[in-house]
Design an enzyme around this catalytic site. Sequence first.
Site, PDB file in Angstrom:
ATOM      1  N   PRO A  53       0.818  -1.213   0.000  1.00 28.18           N
ATOM      2  CA  PRO A  53       0.000   0.000   0.000  1.00 28.18           C
ATOM      3  C   PRO A  53       0.855   1.267   0.000  1.00 28.18           C
ATOM      4  CG  PRO A  53      -0.757  -1.559   1.668  1.00 28.18           C
ATOM      5  CD  PRO A  53       0.569  -2.056   1.187  1.00 28.18           C
ATOM      6  N   ASP A  54       0.264   2.340  -0.513  1.00 29.24           N
ATOM      7  CA  ASP A  54       0.921   3.647  -0.514  1.00 29.24           C
ATOM      8  C   ASP A  54       0.674   4.325   0.826  1.00 29.24           C
ATOM      9  OD1 ASP A  54       2.144   6.023  -1.323  1.00 29.24           O
ATOM     10  OD2 ASP A  54       0.323   6.781  -2.287  1.00 29.24           O
ATOM     11  N   ASP A  55       1.171   3.718   1.879  1.00 33.43           N
ATOM     12  CA  ASP A  55       0.896   4.153   3.250  1.00 33.43           C
ATOM     13  C   ASP A  55       2.175   4.242   4.076  1.00 33.43           C
ATOM     14  OD1 ASP A  55      -1.782   4.112   2.561  1.00 33.43           O
ATOM     15  OD2 ASP A  55      -2.212   2.209   3.549  1.00 33.43           O
TER      16      ASP A  55
END
EC number: 5.4.2.9
Length: 276
Positions: A53-55
Amino acid sequence: MTKRTMLRRAIARGGMSIAAGVHDGLSARIAQDAGFDVLWASGLGISAAHAVPDDSILTMTEFLEAARVMNDSTDLPVLADCDTGFGDERNVARMVERYERAGIAGVCIEDKVFPKRNSLGDGAQDQETIEGFAAKLAAAKKAQQTDDFVVVARIETFIAGGVKEDAIARADAYVAAGADAILIHSKSRDGLEILDFGRSWQRKDVPLVAVPTTYPAVTADDLHEAGFSLAIYANQALRASITSMRESLRQITHDRSSLRIEPKVAKLSEVFELQR
């Protein structure tokens, strides 16, 4: 002309440039061949290429290595998506030192708290205080060694559900802290709040950047008329590649043969050319 000078010219007020979101050397070369002016080392794209994820999952080193490959693969300037700067002011300063040393033309950091979540996903978004983010920008500018290295401040007010007045107050403070350009983000479907921000922005000497992902009907020319000088098409290449790979591979598993996809895929000679 250096790549940093190229980036500064690309974002300068008065003109309109377009940037392609890329995630590796191959997508960078395809974007250059397509005629884009700038490469956006997309945090979403790089994260997706790692299947995470882009987290704030990947490290600065992983993002930097991806940006370095893009930079080494093309003649275009790279503007690197650096999320929230990978930590506090000390982390931001180190980030600038490393990215600048690698030849990257500029970095963009956003005013959300660490760890961040992708701006276009569901759920609440927490913004950094104006003072806290301004301190990060000041640290970034102090750390840079060359005058033409670019630091872009990305404002997440609209993403967090805030109003234009807060966004403008933040932009003013971030420019005072040293930001070379302002990126104003939004997930509206019509882009009207972005166009309104651009028309309301009084600092005509400071470039504005937009990312028209959720408002694709707003053209680069529309943005230019509202005062913007760079439009970033941040994830279209990634999404196109996912669609193409999925359709092609499903066809192969269905047919137990690649015959029917051959007219739809690149020739090997095209692959070899991109490896030039």
